[in-house]
Design a protein around this motif. Sequence first.
Motif, PDB file in Angstrom:
ATOM      1  N   GLY A  41       0.813  -1.244   0.067  1.00  0.00           N
ATOM      2  CA  GLY A  41       0.047   0.104  -0.188  1.00  0.00           C
ATOM      3  C   GLY A  41       0.799   1.277   0.097  1.00  0.00           C
ATOM      4  O   GLY A  41       2.226   1.163  -0.047  1.00  0.00           O
ATOM      5  N   GLY A  42       0.214   2.337   0.109  1.00  0.00           N
ATOM      6  CA  GLY A  42       0.878   3.866   0.258  1.00  0.00           C
ATOM      7  C   GLY A  42       0.703   4.327   1.459  1.00  0.00           C
ATOM      8  O   GLY A  42      -0.370   4.482   2.101  1.00  0.00           O
ATOM      9  N   MET A  43       1.850   5.383   1.883  1.00  0.00           N
ATOM     10  CA  MET A  43       1.580   6.090   2.911  1.00  0.00           C
ATOM     11  C   MET A  43       0.807   7.188   2.594  1.00  0.00           C
ATOM     12  O   MET A  43       0.899   7.844   1.623  1.00  0.00           O
ATOM     13  CB  MET A  43       2.864   6.568   3.391  1.00  0.00           C
ATOM     14  N   GLN A  44      -0.160   7.472   3.460  1.00  0.00           N
ATOM     15  CA  GLN A  44      -0.887   8.590   3.386  1.00  0.00           C
ATOM     16  C   GLN A  44      -1.101   9.622   4.540  1.00  0.00           C
ATOM     17  O   GLN A  44       0.098   9.945   4.946  1.00  0.00           O
ATOM     18  CB  GLN A  44      -2.489   8.454   3.233  1.00  0.00           C
ATOM     19  N   GLY A  45      -1.901  10.136   5.119  1.00  0.00           N
ATOM     20  CA  GLY A  45      -1.833  11.291   6.045  1.00  0.00           C
ATOM     21  C   GLY A  45      -1.298  10.734   7.368  1.00  0.00           C
ATOM     22  O   GLY A  45      -1.383   9.632   7.748  1.00  0.00           O
ATOM     23  N   PHE A  46      -1.070  11.565   8.214  1.00  0.00           N
ATOM     24  CA  PHE A  46      -0.432  11.521   9.447  1.00  0.00           C
ATOM     25  C   PHE A  46      -0.632  12.650  10.555  1.00  0.00           C
ATOM     26  O   PHE A  46      -1.088  13.687  10.075  1.00  0.00           O
ATOM     27  CB  PHE A  46       1.215  11.273   9.546  1.00  0.00           C
ATOM     28  N   CYS A  47      -0.557  12.558  12.061  1.00  0.00           N
ATOM     29  CA  CYS A  47      -0.744  13.399  12.886  1.00  0.00           C
ATOM     30  C   CYS A  47       0.108  13.129  14.180  1.00  0.00           C
ATOM     31  O   CYS A  47       0.631  11.862  13.869  1.00  0.00           O
ATOM     32  CB  CYS A  47      -2.096  13.614  13.411  1.00  0.00           C
ATOM     33  N   VAL A  48       0.363  13.866  14.875  1.00  0.00           N
ATOM     34  CA  VAL A  48       0.951  13.753  16.151  1.00  0.00           C
ATOM     35  C   VAL A  48       0.062  13.893  17.465  1.00  0.00           C
ATOM     36  O   VAL A  48      -0.458  15.062  17.293  1.00  0.00           O
ATOM     37  CB  VAL A  48       2.145  14.555  16.345  1.00  0.00           C
ATOM     38  N   THR A  49       0.354  13.001  18.386  1.00  0.00           N
ATOM     39  CA  THR A  49      -0.356  13.276  19.563  1.00  0.00           C
ATOM     40  C   THR A  49       0.611  13.858  20.580  1.00  0.00           C
ATOM     41  O   THR A  49       1.811  14.084  20.142  1.00  0.00           O
ATOM     42  CB  THR A  49      -0.964  12.154  19.902  1.00  0.00           C
ATOM     43  N   ILE A  54       0.938   8.999  14.234  1.00  0.00           N
ATOM     44  CA  ILE A  54       0.047   7.977  13.822  1.00  0.00           C
ATOM     45  C   ILE A  54      -0.196   8.234  12.464  1.00  0.00           C
ATOM     46  O   ILE A  54      -0.402   9.278  11.918  1.00  0.00           O
ATOM     47  CB  ILE A  54      -1.264   8.159  14.548  1.00  0.00           C
ATOM     48  N   PHE A  55       0.224   7.158  11.564  1.00  0.00           N
ATOM     49  CA  PHE A  55      -0.241   7.411  10.092  1.00  0.00           C
ATOM     50  C   PHE A  55      -0.804   6.030   9.499  1.00  0.00           C
ATOM     51  O   PHE A  55      -0.812   5.181  10.152  1.00  0.00           O
ATOM     52  CB  PHE A  55       1.244   7.840   9.438  1.00  0.00           C
ATOM     53  N   ILE A  56      -1.478   6.444   8.364  1.00  0.00           N
ATOM     54  CA  ILE A  56      -2.158   5.224   7.720  1.00  0.00           C
ATOM     55  C   ILE A  56      -1.455   4.933   6.545  1.00  0.00           C
ATOM     56  O   ILE A  56      -1.078   5.737   5.738  1.00  0.00           O
ATOM     57  CB  ILE A  56      -3.645   5.837   7.369  1.00  0.00           C
ATOM     58  N   GLN A  57      -1.420   3.709   6.292  1.00  0.00           N
ATOM     59  CA  GLN A  57      -0.804   2.937   4.927  1.00  0.00           C
ATOM     60  C   GLN A  57      -2.215   2.481   4.348  1.00  0.00           C
ATOM     61  O   GLN A  57      -2.650   1.500   4.500  1.00  0.00           O
ATOM     62  CB  GLN A  57       0.196   2.015   5.368  1.00  0.00           C
ATOM     63  N   ASN A  58      -2.599   3.077   3.220  1.00  0.00           N
ATOM     64  CA  ASN A  58      -3.860   2.832   2.563  1.00  0.00           C
ATOM     65  C   ASN A  58      -3.419   1.470   1.358  1.00  0.00           C
ATOM     66  O   ASN A  58      -2.612   1.452   0.816  1.00  0.00           O
ATOM     67  CB  ASN A  58      -4.112   4.006   1.504  1.00  0.00           C
ATOM     68  N   ALA A  59      -4.307   0.335   1.958  1.00  0.00           N
ATOM     69  CA  ALA A  59      -4.172  -0.765   1.081  1.00  0.00           C
ATOM     70  C   ALA A  59      -4.364  -0.708  -0.335  1.00  0.00           C
ATOM     71  O   ALA A  59      -3.657  -1.167  -1.082  1.00  0.00           O
ATOM     72  CB  ALA A  59      -4.934  -1.906   1.879  1.00  0.00           C
ATOM     73  N   SER A  60      -5.357   0.079  -0.673  1.00  0.00           N
ATOM     74  CA  SER A  60      -6.090   0.145  -1.932  1.00  0.00           C
ATOM     75  C   SER A  60      -6.909   1.488  -2.063  1.00  0.00           C
ATOM     76  O   SER A  60      -7.706   1.734  -1.391  1.00  0.00           O
ATOM     77  CB  SER A  60      -6.702  -0.985  -2.313  1.00  0.00           C
TER      78      SER A  60
END
Length: 521
Positions: A41-49, A54-60
Amino acid sequence: MLSFFVLVVMTAAQCRAEIAGEEAFADIVWQHAFSVEPGGGGMQGFCVTSDKIIFIQNASSLSTEPDKVFAYYLNDTDRYGNPVRQYSLANMRDDTDWEHGNDLTYNPVTDLVYVAFATDLTGDHMGCVGVMDPETLEMVDVIKLSDDYRVLGISYIRERDLYLVQTEAEGGFRFAFFDADFNLLQDQGIKSVLPGYSYQGMCVTEDYVLLPPCMEEETAESYLNVFTLENDSEAPVLTGVNDLGLDGYRRVEAEGIAEIGDGRYMMNVFAVNDAGEREYHFYIAEVPYYYNVSVISGAEGENCRVLKVLRGDSCEISLPETDELMLDGVSEDGAFVERDALEDPSSYTLNNVQSDHTVTLSMTSRYPAAVGGTDLAETDMGVSATVKAAKPQDVYGEIERSPFANAVDAVMERSSGIAEKSATAFAGMFVNGGRFTIVAGRAAARGFGRGVVAVSHGIYRHRRILAGTASAMLMLFGLFGGLVFRVRYIRRRNLAYAKVVRQKLKEEMDRVVRDPDPEEE
């Protein structure tokens, strides 16, 4: 003793807004922080606490296949203070489809993460924001903002307790303000993403909106569009260049940006090297930033001036003294340093400023009895200054004054004549070879008596109990010395007089013996 607080102007670089205008983002040099394995998948948005990235790797982008959510430690401790390895994996979850997961933001008030879906592959997420628990990384809610557009980006504005949401619009995108409950407040109108063609994660910092665009063609160039919250214009106020040190790469795409401190930012980057391999990197950068230096004056802190000091600069404070005022000490963030402990009593320097500071200069009158209760304004001490005399009760404090200290203070204030008289007697020993001379004694006594008062006040300012003891000892010593030398003088005078009388009697007796009746002759 009476004290004065001096408000000084600190020499520093130009003082502007805390972020040095939009030009601060013109050419940012980013430093590599850490990398993660690309995986599927591809790296997408992230944030910091407060403690995690924390970030999301979009599968499709074409199916509802579950995505991967990663949490990495931001610092070397977790949210509970336990030691951890910075940038190490804290948690991972892969059981939920977060649509495209284009952008994330963290709200410390609710302690939740909000995800801009950007797509609607399920048929239920048009105009929606997903809600994530930052500890478990599970989806706990879905909030619908509208049926008319996709939510492309989101950023929580802590100072205003609002959300800035990026939505799609014909020919560009829109910024819209939502309150803490996601009620629409204001639409800012259409914005342009030039250069670039699509929409990445964004960050609100002070009054600036930072948005890295995605370039239409494969390129190693990376840009940062800067908008402002108050500007309704379509174009960004500035487009800066990101220096990531990835020259020679086939493609560099900044996916999102987040603020991690005062003028400090983190950006996640998807890159393709010259061998065609995918890489995921995180970078950190600082921009010019001014901290607040609060300079407080007045007995009760009623006067305050806030100055701007550029991060990393050193600020020198001039500490001049006059015939009337002398430096008592310097207080930095509540820590008082006496004059004698300063490395240089003529100046005080704040080196490598990296946070807000409060600085107070305490000045003391050289003649406390002469200037008590007066107000001095804008005294010329070599720097721009405001001087205000403090009231005695403000300096001593009613609670801290013991009855003994009050008694000593009353003696020194109201009975300085006693000190002068005692000093007169004491000074007689040094005048005219030990002979008591009233005129010379009183002349010496004036200086001595004032010295006793000044010394006792000086000690009393810093060591109240010892001050009373020292003052009383000086008084008793002066009185005792005066009495002793007065008695000695009288005794010597009487002895000398008796000697003269005895001599006169002896001469008279000798004369009588020689001539018992001179009239008869």
